[in-house]
Write a protein that holds these residues in place. Structure first.
Motif, PDB file in Angstrom:
ATOM      1  N   CYS A 111       0.858  -1.196   0.000  1.00 33.49           N
ATOM      2  CA  CYS A 111       0.000   0.000   0.000  1.00 33.49           C
ATOM      3  C   CYS A 111       0.892   1.243   0.000  1.00 33.49           C
ATOM      4  CB  CYS A 111      -0.889   0.033   1.244  1.00 33.49           C
ATOM      5  SG  CYS A 111      -2.013  -1.355   1.421  1.00 33.49           S
ATOM      6  N   LEU A 112       0.633   2.156  -0.908  1.00 31.01           N
ATOM      7  CA  LEU A 112       1.368   3.413  -0.996  1.00 31.01           C
ATOM      8  C   LEU A 112       0.411   4.567  -0.762  1.00 31.01           C
ATOM      9  CD1 LEU A 112       3.525   2.735  -4.194  1.00 31.01           C
ATOM     10  CD2 LEU A 112       4.023   2.114  -1.826  1.00 31.01           C
ATOM     11  N   ILE A 113       0.755   5.453   0.141  1.00 30.12           N
ATOM     12  CA  ILE A 113      -0.089   6.595   0.472  1.00 30.12           C
ATOM     13  C   ILE A 113       0.370   7.807  -0.327  1.00 30.12           C
ATOM     14  CG2 ILE A 113      -0.761   8.187   2.316  1.00 30.12           C
ATOM     15  CD1 ILE A 113      -0.539   5.786   4.239  1.00 30.12           C
ATOM     16  N   MET A 114      -0.574   8.500  -0.932  1.00 31.00           N
ATOM     17  CA  MET A 114      -0.241   9.664  -1.756  1.00 31.00           C
ATOM     18  C   MET A 114       0.493  10.716  -0.916  1.00 31.00           C
ATOM     19  SD  MET A 114      -0.557  10.786  -4.888  1.00 31.00           S
ATOM     20  CE  MET A 114      -1.978   9.955  -5.611  1.00 31.00           C
ATOM     21  N   PRO A 115       1.731  11.076  -1.305  1.00 27.94           N
ATOM     22  CA  PRO A 115       2.485  12.065  -0.524  1.00 27.94           C
ATOM     23  C   PRO A 115       2.038  13.489  -0.835  1.00 27.94           C
ATOM     24  CG  PRO A 115       3.791  11.315  -2.387  1.00 27.94           C
ATOM     25  CD  PRO A 115       2.508  10.519  -2.421  1.00 27.94           C
ATOM     26  N   LEU A 116       2.125  14.352   0.166  1.00 31.25           N
ATOM     27  CA  LEU A 116       1.851  15.775  -0.025  1.00 31.25           C
ATOM     28  C   LEU A 116       3.112  16.471  -0.529  1.00 31.25           C
ATOM     29  CD1 LEU A 116      -0.038  16.643   3.296  1.00 31.25           C
ATOM     30  CD2 LEU A 116      -1.045  16.053   1.098  1.00 31.25           C
ATOM     31  N   THR A 117       2.925  17.640  -1.131  1.00 31.65           N
ATOM     32  CA  THR A 117       4.084  18.471  -1.420  1.00 31.65           C
ATOM     33  C   THR A 117       4.698  18.911  -0.091  1.00 31.65           C
ATOM     34  OG1 THR A 117       2.810  20.533  -1.439  1.00 31.65           O
ATOM     35  CG2 THR A 117       3.007  19.337  -3.534  1.00 31.65           C
ATOM     36  N   TYR A 118       5.990  19.212  -0.103  1.00 31.84           N
ATOM     37  CA  TYR A 118       6.662  19.626   1.131  1.00 31.84           C
ATOM     38  C   TYR A 118       5.986  20.853   1.743  1.00 31.84           C
ATOM     39  CZ  TYR A 118      10.152  21.611   4.249  1.00 31.84           C
ATOM     40  OH  TYR A 118      10.772  22.148   5.347  1.00 31.84           O
ATOM     41  N   ARG A 119       5.635  21.806   0.884  1.00 34.44           N
ATOM     42  CA  ARG A 119       5.022  23.043   1.381  1.00 34.44           C
ATOM     43  C   ARG A 119       3.685  22.773   2.051  1.00 34.44           C
ATOM     44  NH1 ARG A 119       4.473  27.353  -3.167  1.00 34.44           N
ATOM     45  NH2 ARG A 119       6.728  27.018  -3.100  1.00 34.44           N
ATOM     46  N   ARG A 120       2.885  21.901   1.420  1.00 37.73           N
ATOM     47  CA  ARG A 120       1.574  21.595   1.971  1.00 37.73           C
ATOM     48  C   ARG A 120       1.703  20.842   3.287  1.00 37.73           C
ATOM     49  NH1 ARG A 120      -1.494  19.568  -2.885  1.00 37.73           N
ATOM     50  NH2 ARG A 120      -0.536  21.488  -3.665  1.00 37.73           N
ATOM     51  N   TYR A 121       2.643  19.915   3.357  1.00 37.90           N
ATOM     52  CA  TYR A 121       2.841  19.163   4.595  1.00 37.90           C
ATOM     53  C   TYR A 121       3.343  20.081   5.711  1.00 37.90           C
ATOM     54  CZ  TYR A 121       4.233  15.479   7.796  1.00 37.90           C
ATOM     55  OH  TYR A 121       4.351  14.672   8.903  1.00 37.90           O
ATOM     56  N   ALA A 141      -2.496  -4.879   3.579  1.00 35.31           N
ATOM     57  CA  ALA A 141      -1.144  -5.148   3.059  1.00 35.31           C
ATOM     58  C   ALA A 141      -0.173  -4.181   3.736  1.00 35.31           C
ATOM     59  CB  ALA A 141      -1.107  -4.978   1.541  1.00 35.31           C
ATOM     60  N   PRO A 142       1.125  -4.484   3.709  1.00 42.19           N
ATOM     61  CA  PRO A 142       2.118  -3.583   4.316  1.00 42.19           C
ATOM     62  C   PRO A 142       2.090  -2.194   3.668  1.00 42.19           C
ATOM     63  CG  PRO A 142       3.091  -5.723   3.853  1.00 42.19           C
ATOM     64  CD  PRO A 142       1.739  -5.726   3.207  1.00 42.19           C
ATOM     65  N   ILE A 143       2.302  -1.173   4.487  1.00 37.47           N
ATOM     66  CA  ILE A 143       2.348   0.207   4.014  1.00 37.47           C
ATOM     67  C   ILE A 143       3.798   0.594   3.759  1.00 37.47           C
ATOM     68  CG2 ILE A 143       1.780   2.605   4.557  1.00 37.47           C
ATOM     69  CD1 ILE A 143      -0.377   1.491   6.472  1.00 37.47           C
ATOM     70  N   ASN A 144       4.057   1.172   2.594  1.00 36.08           N
ATOM     71  CA  ASN A 144       5.410   1.529   2.205  1.00 36.08           C
ATOM     72  C   ASN A 144       5.455   3.007   1.830  1.00 36.08           C
ATOM     73  OD1 ASN A 144       7.859   1.786   0.384  1.00 36.08           O
ATOM     74  ND2 ASN A 144       8.032  -0.370   0.954  1.00 36.08           N
ATOM     75  N   ILE A 168       0.822  17.999 -13.083  1.00 34.94           N
ATOM     76  CA  ILE A 168       1.249  16.866 -12.269  1.00 34.94           C
ATOM     77  C   ILE A 168       2.238  15.959 -12.997  1.00 34.94           C
ATOM     78  CG2 ILE A 168      -0.481  15.133 -12.924  1.00 34.94           C
ATOM     79  CD1 ILE A 168       0.479  16.153  -9.311  1.00 34.94           C
ATOM     80  N   LYS A 169       2.472  16.200 -14.281  1.00 34.29           N
ATOM     81  CA  LYS A 169       3.347  15.335 -15.066  1.00 34.29           C
ATOM     82  C   LYS A 169       4.762  15.311 -14.477  1.00 34.29           C
ATOM     83  CE  LYS A 169       4.814  14.394 -19.814  1.00 34.29           C
ATOM     84  NZ  LYS A 169       4.738  14.854 -21.238  1.00 34.29           N
ATOM     85  N   GLY A 170       5.271  14.111 -14.241  1.00 37.21           N
ATOM     86  CA  GLY A 170       6.611  13.951 -13.690  1.00 37.21           C
ATOM     87  C   GLY A 170       6.733  14.297 -12.225  1.00 37.21           C
ATOM     88  N   ALA A 171       5.620  14.369 -11.499  1.00 32.45           N
ATOM     89  CA  ALA A 171       5.658  14.817 -10.104  1.00 32.45           C
ATOM     90  C   ALA A 171       6.070  13.724  -9.130  1.00 32.45           C
ATOM     91  CB  ALA A 171       4.290  15.375  -9.698  1.00 32.45           C
ATOM     92  N   PHE A 172       6.028  12.442  -9.562  1.00 31.63           N
ATOM     93  CA  PHE A 172       6.288  11.339  -8.633  1.00 31.63           C
ATOM     94  C   PHE A 172       7.436  10.454  -9.103  1.00 31.63           C
ATOM     95  CE2 PHE A 172       1.724  12.296  -8.377  1.00 31.63           C
ATOM     96  CZ  PHE A 172       1.593  12.566  -7.023  1.00 31.63           C
ATOM     97  N   CYS A 173       8.068   9.826  -8.142  1.00 29.46           N
ATOM     98  CA  CYS A 173       9.012   8.752  -8.442  1.00 29.46           C
ATOM     99  C   CYS A 173       8.859   7.689  -7.362  1.00 29.46           C
ATOM    100  CB  CYS A 173      10.448   9.254  -8.511  1.00 29.46           C
ATOM    101  SG  CYS A 173      11.210   9.570  -6.909  1.00 29.46           S
ATOM    102  N   VAL A 174       9.279   6.479  -7.680  1.00 29.77           N
ATOM    103  CA  VAL A 174       9.259   5.375  -6.721  1.00 29.77           C
ATOM    104  C   VAL A 174      10.700   4.995  -6.442  1.00 29.77           C
ATOM    105  CG1 VAL A 174       8.553   2.993  -6.331  1.00 29.77           C
ATOM    106  CG2 VAL A 174       7.013   4.572  -7.513  1.00 29.77           C
ATOM    107  N   THR A 175      11.063   4.943  -5.170  1.00 30.89           N
ATOM    108  CA  THR A 175      12.465   4.827  -4.781  1.00 30.89           C
ATOM    109  C   THR A 175      12.948   3.394  -4.624  1.00 30.89           C
ATOM    110  OG1 THR A 175      11.854   5.046  -2.442  1.00 30.89           O
ATOM    111  CG2 THR A 175      12.425   7.077  -3.643  1.00 30.89           C
ATOM    112  N   GLN A 176      12.113   2.415  -4.941  1.00 30.28           N
ATOM    113  CA  GLN A 176      12.560   1.025  -4.893  1.00 30.28           C
ATOM    114  C   GLN A 176      11.829   0.224  -5.964  1.00 30.28           C
ATOM    115  OE1 GLN A 176      11.116   0.175  -0.798  1.00 30.28           O
ATOM    116  NE2 GLN A 176       9.965  -1.522  -1.721  1.00 30.28           N
ATOM    117  N   SER A 177      12.308  -0.954  -6.252  1.00 33.12           N
ATOM    118  CA  SER A 177      11.681  -1.796  -7.265  1.00 33.12           C
ATOM    119  C   SER A 177      10.339  -2.342  -6.764  1.00 33.12           C
ATOM    120  CB  SER A 177      12.604  -2.966  -7.618  1.00 33.12           C
ATOM    121  OG  SER A 177      11.939  -3.881  -8.472  1.00 33.12           O
TER     122      SER A 177
END
Length: 224
Positions: A111-121, A141-144, A168-177
């Motif tokens: 499970c992946l939780i939608m991250p906020l922008t740094y400013r919003r957080y 399921a495990p939360i990552n 929003i294009k290109g706003a996200f990346c996943v840091t593991q496989s």
């Protein structure tokens, strides 16, 4: 026990006395306008499929439309820090997820939780998605935390459909496989689907086999 006697809890809908952990009584919970889950995938509903632009998502689940009491509770907690609404949302989400697990064949690995922008957080002080969804997700399921925002974006609510996609294009990346994994991405409100679909695209690029979108609410057409 003494606190319950001195300050009895009441259902937020009908004012019937309940236990302190229950914010909505079982009768009002049964009457709440949840999305029906006979098909276990809201993208199979033609009306919702027309509203949502989610080509990178294999499935979609939500509690209900972003209107009425659900909109009030969610927006008050999200924008005004009325934390007593958190328990209400947690109860609704947990109830819908229990129904989903009973009717769906989808078996998530992560499970992946939608991250906020740094400013919003920084200004809000918490991620309302994590706060309201975590109790329900822990039983699924495990939360990552490998889904990251790598681009500061304008608020999507200020933009039209095309502008949202570009913003929003290109706003996200996943840091593991995520190779071969079935993944859930969770957000509070989906309006056009641009943010969720971009997050799903990042998951697929990281190797995910399937990506499902989970949300507290979907914005109806007349509210966009």
């Amino acid at each position: 026990m003494i606190m319950e006697w001195l300050f009895p809890s009441q259902c937020v809908c009908c004012q019937t006395f309940t236990s302190r952990r229950t914010k909505i009584c079982e009768f009002c919970l049964d009457d709440f306008p949840f999305f029906a889950l006979e098909q276990s995938n809201l993208l199979l509903r033609p009306d919702i499929a027309r509203l949502m632009n989610l080509p990178h998502c294999d499935g979609l689940i939500a509690c209900g439309w972003y209107q009425g009491a659900l909109k009030v509770w969610l927006s008050d907690y999200k924008f005004h820090r009325r934390t007593h609404h958190k328990a209400i949302l947690q109860q609704l989400i947990t109830h819908q997820m229990q129904r989903f697990c009973q009717t769906s064949n989808f078996s998530p690995d992560l499970c992946l939780i939608m991250p906020l922008t740094y400013r919003r957080y920084f200004w809000r002080g918490y991620n309302q998605v994590s706060q309201t969804w975590r109790p329900a997700l822990e039983n699924i399921a495990p939360i990552n935390s490998c889904l990251m925002r790598v681009k500061q974006t304008k608020p999507q609510s200020e933009l039209n459909r095309r502008q949202r996609r570009n913003n929003i294009k290109g706003a996200f990346c996943v840091t593991q496989s995520l190779r071969g994994k079935n993944v859930i991405v969770v957000d509070d409100v989906i309006t056009t689907g641009s943010t969720m679909d971009e997050a799903a695209r990042a998951c697929l690029e990281a190797g995910a086999a399937k990506v499902w979108a989970f949300a507290t609410a979907l914005t109806p057409l007349f509210s966009k």
